[in-house]
Design an enzyme around this catalytic site. Structure first.
Site, PDB file in Angstrom:
ATOM      1  N   GLY A  19       0.851  -1.194   0.000  1.00  0.00           N
ATOM      2  CA  GLY A  19       0.000   0.000   0.000  1.00  0.00           C
ATOM      3  C   GLY A  19       0.879   1.233   0.000  1.00  0.00           C
ATOM      4  CG  MET A  23      -0.984   8.149   5.439  1.00  0.00           C
ATOM      5  SD  MET A  23      -0.144   9.410   6.403  1.00  0.00           S
ATOM      6  CE  MET A  23      -0.054   8.638   8.010  1.00  0.00           C
ATOM      7  CB  ALA A  91     -10.103   1.742   7.739  1.00  0.00           C
ATOM      8  N   GLY A 144      -0.046  11.626  12.365  1.00  0.00           N
ATOM      9  CA  GLY A 144       0.943  12.636  11.978  1.00  0.00           C
ATOM     10  C   GLY A 144       0.827  13.076  10.542  1.00  0.00           C
ATOM     11  CE  LYS A 215      -4.356   8.527  14.377  1.00  0.00           C
ATOM     12  NZ  LYS A 215      -5.230   8.632  13.304  1.00  0.00           N
ATOM     13  CG  HIS A 218      -4.750  11.177  18.195  1.00  0.00           C
ATOM     14  ND1 HIS A 218      -5.097  11.524  16.900  1.00  0.00           N
ATOM     15  CD2 HIS A 218      -3.631  11.877  18.476  1.00  0.00           C
ATOM     16  CE1 HIS A 218      -4.220  12.398  16.423  1.00  0.00           C
ATOM     17  NE2 HIS A 218      -3.317  12.624  17.363  1.00  0.00           N
ATOM     18  NE  ARG A 320     -14.527  17.614  11.660  1.00  0.00           N
ATOM     19  CZ  ARG A 320     -13.379  17.037  11.332  1.00  0.00           C
ATOM     20  NH1 ARG A 320     -13.310  16.197  10.323  1.00  0.00           N
ATOM     21  NH2 ARG A 320     -12.273  17.300  12.016  1.00  0.00           N
TER      22      ARG A 320
HETATM   23  C1  6PG Z   1      -3.711  11.732  12.130  1.00  0.00           C
HETATM   24  C2  6PG Z   1      -5.015  12.180  11.536  1.00  0.00           C
HETATM   25  C3  6PG Z   1      -5.362  11.287  10.395  1.00  0.00           C
HETATM   26  C4  6PG Z   1      -6.364  11.889   9.440  1.00  0.00           C
HETATM   27  C5  6PG Z   1      -7.732  11.939  10.005  1.00  0.00           C
HETATM   28  C6  6PG Z   1      -8.595  12.940   9.290  1.00  0.00           C
HETATM   29  O1  6PG Z   1      -3.711  11.496  13.308  1.00  0.00           O
HETATM   30  O2  6PG Z   1      -2.741  11.669  11.388  1.00  0.00           O
HETATM   31  O3  6PG Z   1      -6.016  12.136  12.486  1.00  0.00           O
HETATM   32  O4  6PG Z   1      -5.734  10.066  10.934  1.00  0.00           O
HETATM   33  O5  6PG Z   1      -5.963  13.139   9.051  1.00  0.00           O
HETATM   34  O6  6PG Z   1      -8.283  10.666   9.840  1.00  0.00           O
HETATM   35  O7  6PG Z   1      -9.838  12.682   9.689  1.00  0.00           O
HETATM   36  P1  6PG Z   1     -11.098  13.374   9.085  1.00  0.00           P
HETATM   37  O8  6PG Z   1     -10.994  13.252   7.585  1.00  0.00           O
HETATM   38  O9  6PG Z   1     -12.223  12.616   9.644  1.00  0.00           O
HETATM   39  O10 6PG Z   1     -11.024  14.808   9.501  1.00  0.00           O
END
Ligand code: 6PG
Length: 515
Positions: A19, A23, A91, A144, A215, A218, A320
């Site tokens: 992949g 990322m 995912a 990140g 996560k 997070h 949102r």
């Molecule tokens: C991270 C971000 C990453 C991504 C989000 C965006 O920690 O690197 O959170 O996972 O940018 O999934 O999420 P949304 O598209 O739902 O804002």
């Protein structure tokens, strides 16, 4: 060529990577920077060619360490056994699609497959079970964005502890690093010159699923943090009639203080950006409809399911949703009236800006308190034994919510591992005591000006509800018992004992009400 674990590079590759989206490609180059030889595969051959080219560009032909593969079978044949294969695919179904191809290609029972995507945590739990006779499924949540993936993300690994012993040196090498004393990131954005010193932002979170749960939370906090900054911007923009660049300057000033964070920093940058086509501030050209990929929603759903109050996160998700009703909002703006607003003097504006800094800070404390409280509930329910100090430490660099403030959260949990709520930590409770008047003033002003602040208001309500010894849930239980015989507990009887009043009894004792 060097490798941080001291092993000599072998002719075969150390790690397989499947992949090669933004990322995946950046994680691969990050691995390569740390001396690992990586065999790569993507269904899109152009992506495989692209990463080989990038590696050669960065390192030159002699030192190139990426090898392209054209099938799953070839990828497996290029790896030293037992193998370590990382996945960065969307995912959901694509993860299982890759896993079944690896099985067909002959992956072995002691090979480790590491999912680095934004998977739903329950999917990771199911996958470990489903694939256990075929290979070791392990998950590592990554935060990140693309820069983090390339030069040091925050990593939340979880799963089989034996697999962790094999993966640990790799993940600790590629993770972001922090100065342990100051809690500040140590950064380098030069390909081939990674940061080697400092504390890595990768720690074993717990059994499979725990890392992706952490996560997910997070990201829920990320939603809240972003929305709170946006509400603060809106108050300055609307109530104080400030321009985007003036607001950017305020954010830059705040970034030197207790609000120092990546999200404040990038908000200033976004606000300073001009639109190359019109020359207008870019923020005014960007359509006010927020997208979402689902992790904030998952956090809100989980909070509702386990009954852990996380209203600021939930409010941020709904913010949102309402933003996406653009056409309806435009139509409603012609019909629904707001308050008459009195313009502010220069001095009032200055005071409001100072108050807003504190309002944002207090709200942010509440959003994090909710996120950590939610993780504590989940940890107990799933017996994960999460280390909250450790989680705060790995969020100090690399991830999207990185902030100076996380050093104080780490300290709070180091001082008291059993802390029920971040708000009860002496440092944070003192901070809110000191700044709450500004927080309340800011929200009062926003309300009077008709400016929506769903996240900030929910944060204040959370704070006020959490510190209130007697809530009106007594009346609510009375209502439930009245119409549905749902029973209630009594303040003067042991907890758990249920009572019901026969509300239809005309002889039930009532306070005489004058009619
Ligand atoms: C991270 C971000 C990453 C991504 C989000 C965006 O920690 O690197 O959170 O996972 O940018 O999934 O999420 P949304 O598209 O739902 O804002």
């Amino acid at each position: 060529m060097y490798r941080e674990d001291g092993k000599q590079a072998e002719s075969k590759c150390d790690i397989g990577f499947i992949g090669l989206g933004v990322m995946g490609a950046n994680l691969t180059l990050n691995l390569v920077d740390h001396g690992y030889r990586v065999a790569c595969f993507d269904l899109d051959q152009a992506k495989v060619d692209g990463i080989i080219e990038k590696d050669v560009q960065e390192r030159g032909d002699q030192a190139a360490r990426v090898e392209g593969c054209s099938s799953y079978t070839e990828l497996l044949s290029r790896l030293t056994s037992p193998r370590m294969i990382m996945l960065s695919v969307p995912a959901g179904a694509p993860v299982d699609h890759v896993c079944s191809h690896l099985i067909d290609a002959g992956v072995q029972a002691d090979d480790i497959v590491v999912d680095t995507g934004n998977s739903l945590w329950t999917d990771s739990v199911e996958r470990e079970e489903r694939y256990k006779s075929k290979f070791i499924f392990f998950s590592t949540a990554v935060s990140g964005g693309e820069v983090g993936a390339r030069f040091g993300p925050s990593l939340m690994p979880s799963g089989n502890p034996y697999a962790w012993t094999r993966i640990e040196p790799v993940l600790k090498a590629i993770a972001a690093k922090v100065d342990a004393d100051t809690g500040l990131p140590i950064e380098s954005f030069v390909p081939g010159k990674p940061v080697l010193e400092g504390e890595p932002c990768a720690t074993y979170i717990g059994p499979v699923g725990a890392g992706h749960y952490v996560k997910m939370v997070h990201n829920g906090i990320e939603y809240a943090d972003m929305q709170l900054i946006c509400e603060t911007y809106q108050i300055m923009r609307t109530a104080l009639s400030m321009s985007p660049s003036e607001i950017a300057q305020i954010f830059r000033r705040w970034n030197d203080g207790k609000l120092n964070s990546y999200l404040i920093e990038i908000s200033a940058e976004v606000l300073e950006q001009m639109d190359p086509q019109t020359g207008a501030p870019l923020v005014d050209v960007i359509l006010d409809k927020a997208g979402q990929k689902g992790t904030g929603l998952w956090t809100a759903v989980s909070a509702l399911q386990v009954g852990s109050p996380a209203q600021t996160i939930t409010a941020a998700v709904f913010a949102r949703s309402i933003s996406s009703l653009k056409e309806e909002r435009v139509a409603a703006s012609e019909v629904l009236q707001g308050p008459d607003v009195k313009p502010l003097s220069e001095e009032e504006k200055r005071n409001t800006i100072n108050q807003l800094e504190h309002a944002l800070y207090c709200s942010k404390i509440c959003a994090y308190a909710q996120g950590f409280q939610l993780m504590a509930v989940a940890s107990k329910e799933h017996k994960w034994e999460l280390d909250f100090g450790g989680i705060a430490r790995i969020w100090r660099a690399g991830c999207i919510i990185r902030a100076v403030f996380l050093q104080s959260i780490a300290k709070a949990y180091e001082n008291n591992e059993e802390l029920d709520n971040l708000l009860l930590d002496p440092f944070f409770s003192q901070q809110i005591t000191e700044y709450q008047s500004d927080w309340r003033q800011s929200l009062a002003q926003a309300t009077l000006a008709g400016i929506p602040c769903p996240a900030m208001m929910s944060a204040l309500s959370y704070y006020d509800a959490y510190r209130t010894a007697v809530l009106p849930a007594n009346l609510l239980q009375g209502q439930r018992d009245y119409f549905g015989a749902h029973t209630y507990q009594r303040v003067d009887k042991p907890a758990g004992k249920k009572f019901h009043l026969d509300w239809s009894d005309p002889a039930r004792p009532q306070i005489a009400v004058k009619k």
